[in-house]
Design an enzyme around this catalytic site. Structure first.
Site, PDB file in Angstrom:
ATOM      1  N   TYR A 158       0.849  -1.201   0.000  1.00 14.01           N
ATOM      2  CA  TYR A 158       0.000   0.000   0.000  1.00 14.01           C
ATOM      3  C   TYR A 158       0.880   1.245   0.000  1.00 14.01           C
ATOM      4  CZ  TYR A 158      -3.243   3.516   1.936  1.00 14.01           C
ATOM      5  OH  TYR A 158      -3.989   4.644   2.167  1.00 14.01           O
ATOM      6  N   LYS A 162       1.121   4.299  -2.850  1.00 17.80           N
ATOM      7  CA  LYS A 162       0.872   5.718  -2.584  1.00 17.80           C
ATOM      8  C   LYS A 162       2.125   6.565  -2.884  1.00 17.80           C
ATOM      9  CE  LYS A 162      -3.454   5.215  -1.387  1.00 17.80           C
ATOM     10  NZ  LYS A 162      -4.558   5.797  -2.113  1.00 17.80           N
TER      11      LYS A 162
HETATM   12  N1  LIG Z   1      -8.376   5.686   6.184  1.00 16.62           N
HETATM   13  C1  LIG Z   1      -7.150   6.176   6.269  1.00 16.62           C
HETATM   14  O1  LIG Z   1      -6.523   6.192   7.364  1.00 16.62           O
HETATM   15  C2  LIG Z   1      -6.482   6.779   5.047  1.00 16.62           C
HETATM   16  C3  LIG Z   1      -5.282   7.484   5.234  1.00 16.62           C
HETATM   17  C4  LIG Z   1      -4.652   8.056   4.139  1.00 16.62           C
HETATM   18  C5  LIG Z   1      -5.205   7.908   2.880  1.00 16.62           C
HETATM   19  N2  LIG Z   1      -6.369   7.206   2.713  1.00 16.62           N
HETATM   20  C6  LIG Z   1      -6.874   7.070   1.350  1.00 16.62           C
HETATM   21  O2  LIG Z   1      -8.156   7.667   1.250  1.00 16.62           O
HETATM   22  C7  LIG Z   1      -8.915   6.997   0.227  1.00 16.62           C
HETATM   23  C8  LIG Z   1     -10.281   6.651   0.787  1.00 16.62           C
HETATM   24  O3  LIG Z   1     -10.093   5.750   1.869  1.00 16.62           O
HETATM   25  P1  LIG Z   1     -11.153   5.578   3.052  1.00 16.62           P
HETATM   26  O4  LIG Z   1     -10.393   5.628   4.309  1.00 16.62           O
HETATM   27  O5  LIG Z   1     -12.308   6.430   2.831  1.00 16.62           O
HETATM   28  O6  LIG Z   1     -11.527   4.034   2.801  1.00 16.62           O
HETATM   29  P2  LIG Z   1     -12.896   3.240   2.914  1.00 16.62           P
HETATM   30  O7  LIG Z   1     -13.783   3.819   3.934  1.00 16.62           O
HETATM   31  O8  LIG Z   1     -12.478   1.807   3.034  1.00 16.62           O
HETATM   32  O9  LIG Z   1     -13.553   3.501   1.476  1.00 16.62           O
HETATM   33  C9  LIG Z   1     -12.932   3.009   0.315  1.00 16.62           C
HETATM   34  C10 LIG Z   1     -13.811   3.316  -0.873  1.00 16.62           C
HETATM   35  O10 LIG Z   1     -13.167   2.782  -2.043  1.00 16.62           O
HETATM   36  C11 LIG Z   1     -14.085   1.946  -2.723  1.00 16.62           C
HETATM   37  N3  LIG Z   1     -13.383   0.842  -3.372  1.00 16.62           N
HETATM   38  C12 LIG Z   1     -12.505  -0.018  -2.809  1.00 16.62           C
HETATM   39  N4  LIG Z   1     -12.122  -0.928  -3.713  1.00 16.62           N
HETATM   40  C13 LIG Z   1     -12.778  -0.644  -4.850  1.00 16.62           C
HETATM   41  C14 LIG Z   1     -12.819  -1.246  -6.132  1.00 16.62           C
HETATM   42  N5  LIG Z   1     -12.115  -2.342  -6.434  1.00 16.62           N
HETATM   43  N6  LIG Z   1     -13.612  -0.700  -7.074  1.00 16.62           N
HETATM   44  C15 LIG Z   1     -14.365   0.403  -6.793  1.00 16.62           C
HETATM   45  N7  LIG Z   1     -14.361   1.016  -5.605  1.00 16.62           N
HETATM   46  C16 LIG Z   1     -13.585   0.481  -4.650  1.00 16.62           C
HETATM   47  C17 LIG Z   1     -15.056   1.449  -1.649  1.00 16.62           C
HETATM   48  O11 LIG Z   1     -16.323   1.166  -2.208  1.00 16.62           O
HETATM   49  P3  LIG Z   1     -16.940  -0.299  -2.477  1.00 16.62           P
HETATM   50  O12 LIG Z   1     -16.412  -1.221  -1.432  1.00 16.62           O
HETATM   51  O13 LIG Z   1     -18.420  -0.061  -2.395  1.00 16.62           O
HETATM   52  O14 LIG Z   1     -16.505  -0.652  -3.855  1.00 16.62           O
HETATM   53  C18 LIG Z   1     -15.176   2.666  -0.761  1.00 16.62           C
HETATM   54  O15 LIG Z   1     -16.143   3.549  -1.266  1.00 16.62           O
HETATM   55  C19 LIG Z   1      -8.086   5.787  -0.199  1.00 16.62           C
HETATM   56  O16 LIG Z   1      -7.410   6.059  -1.395  1.00 16.62           O
HETATM   57  C20 LIG Z   1      -7.095   5.620   0.937  1.00 16.62           C
HETATM   58  O17 LIG Z   1      -5.915   5.008   0.504  1.00 16.62           O
HETATM   59  C21 LIG Z   1      -7.026   6.648   3.773  1.00 16.62           C
END
Ligand SMILES: NC(=O)c1ccc[n+]([C@@H]2O[C@H](COP(=O)([O-])OP(=O)(O)OC[C@H]3O[C@@H](n4cnc5c(N)ncnc54)[C@H](OP(=O)(O)O)[C@@H]3O)[C@@H](O)[C@H]2O)c1
Length: 274
Positions: A158, A162
Site C-alpha cells: 500500500y 501511494k
Molecule cells: N483511512 C485512512 O486512514 C487513510 C489514510 C490516508 C489515505 N487514505 C486514502 O483515502 C482513500 C479513501 O479511503 P477511506 O479511508 O475512505 O476508505 P474506505 O472507507 O475503506 O472507502 C474506500 C472506498 O473505495 C471503494 N473501493 C474499494 N475498492 C474498490 C474497487 N475495487 N472498485 C471500486 N471502488 C472500490 C469502496 O467502495 P466499495 O467497497 O463499495 O466498492 C469505498 O467507497 C483511499 O485512497 C485511501 O488510501 C485513507
C-alpha cells in the site's frame, strides 16, 4: 489559473460509497452546490447517498464499477462522459492490506496494484484528456496517503502504491501547467473510516485517537485544496509537520518509527490479518 467552480457542474468521485469519498460528495453538494457522479461497487450505498444529495438540490448519478478490473475502468470512462461533461474528477478509491508483506496473497497484491495504481492512472489520463479536449477548465484530484511519503511496514505494498501516486501525480501535474486543467494530489494521514476496520489497523488506532482525523474534517480540507488547485495538499498541522520533517530523516529511521507504531495492531505470526 482561477479556482475550480464546482457549482452546477459534475464532479465524479470514486470510492463514494464510504469514508472520505462519501464525505467529499456531501461537502461538494452542501458547500458548492455541485452535481455528483458517484462510483463504487456497492450500488445500494451509492443510491442511498444519491437520494440524500438530491435532497440538497443537486443532481447525483450512480455508476457501479470494480476498479480492480480494467474493463470496468474503461466502461466507467465511457459511461461517465457519455453526454456529460466531467468538470472535476476525484480519484479516491483505494485499498490496503495490513500484515507481514510475505503473507500477502498474490491475488490480493494484484488487486491492490490494479485499484490503487493502474485504475488511477487510466482514469486520470482519460479525464484530463476529456477536460482538455472539451476546454472545460476543470481538474483531477488524486487521493494518496502519508504512507506514500513515510515508508510504512505492515502495509508495505500500500505504502509503495501511494509513493507512486505522490511522485507521478506531482510530475504529471507539472506537465499540465500552462493548460487550463490542473492535477492535484491529496495526501492525508490517518482517517477514521472503514479502511481501518477492514484492514485491522483499527485494533490500535481508532476514531478520537491522536492522528486520526474525522472523515468529514479531512474531506473539507481535500475539497478546499482541490478547488484552490493546490498541487500537493497535506491536511492538519500534525501531518503537515510530519511531511516537512520526513524530508530530512533517513528513510530507514522513518520505517522503523512506523513499524513501532503499527506493530501493536499485528496478530500473532501465522494468523490471518484481515
Ligand atoms: N483511512 C485512512 O486512514 C487513510 C489514510 C490516508 C489515505 N487514505 C486514502 O483515502 C482513500 C479513501 O479511503 P477511506 O479511508 O475512505 O476508505 P474506505 O472507507 O475503506 O472507502 C474506500 C472506498 O473505495 C471503494 N473501493 C474499494 N475498492 C474498490 C474497487 N475495487 N472498485 C471500486 N471502488 C472500490 C469502496 O467502495 P466499495 O467497497 O463499495 O466498492 C469505498 O467507497 C483511499 O485512497 C485511501 O488510501 C485513507
Amino acid at each position: 489559473m482561477p479556482p475550480l467552480n464546482l457549482k452546477g457542474r459534475y464532479t465524479l468521485i470514486t470510492g463514494a460509497s464510504a469514508g472520505l469519498g462519501r464525505e467529499m460528495a456531501r461537502d461538494i453538494a452542501k458547500r458548492f452546490g455541485g452535481n455528483l457522479v458517484l462510483v463504487a461497487r456497492r450500488r445500494d450505498r451509492l443510491e442511498e447517498l444519491a437520494k440524500e444529495l438530491e435532497g440538497l438540490g443537486v443532481e447525483a448519478v450512480c455508476i457501479t464499477a470494480d476498479l480492480s478490473k480494467p474493463e470496468d475502468v474503461e466502461r466507467l470512462l465511457r459511461e461517465a462522459t457519455d453526454g456529460r461533461d466531467i468538470y472535476a474528477a476525484i480519484l479516491n478509491a483505494g485499498v490496503t492490506y495490513f500484515g507481514r508483506h510475505l503473507e500477502l496473497p498474490r491475488e490480493t497484491a494484484q488487486s491492490i496494484l490494479a485499484t490503487n495504481v493502474h485504475s488511477v492512472i487510466e482514469l486520470a489520463n482519460g479525464f484530463v484528456r476529456h477536460q482538455l479536449d472539451k476546454q472545460l477548465g476543470g481538474g483531477v484530484l488524486v487521493v494518496s496517503s502519508m504512507a506514500g511519503t513515510v515508508p510504512t511496514p505492515y502495509q508495505a505494498l500500500y505504502s509503495g502504491t501511494k509513493a507512486m501516486l505522490n511522485t507521478w501525480g506531482v510530475a504529471f501535474g507539472e506537465e499540465l501547467v500552462g493548460t487550463n486543467v490542473s492535477l492535484s494530489v491529496f495526501c492525508p494521514g490517518g482517517i477514521a473510516t472503514e479502511m481501518g476496520e477492514k484492514s485491522g489497523t483499527a485494533r490500535k488506532y481508532k476514531k478520537g485517537d491522536v492522528g486520526m482525523m474525522d472523515a468529514d474534517v479531512c474531506a473539507r480540507s481535500a475539497v478546499d485544496g482541490f478547488v484552490a488547485r493546490k498541487r500537493f495538499n497535506v491536511p492538519g498541522v500534525l501531518y503537515k509537520l510530519s511531511d516537512f520533517f520526513a524530508r530530512f530523516a533517513p528513510r530507514g529511521v522513518l520505517a522503523s518509527v512506523q513499524a513501532n507504531i503499527f506493530k501493536g495492531a499485528l496478530l500473532p505470526e501465522g494468523q490471518k490479518q484481515s
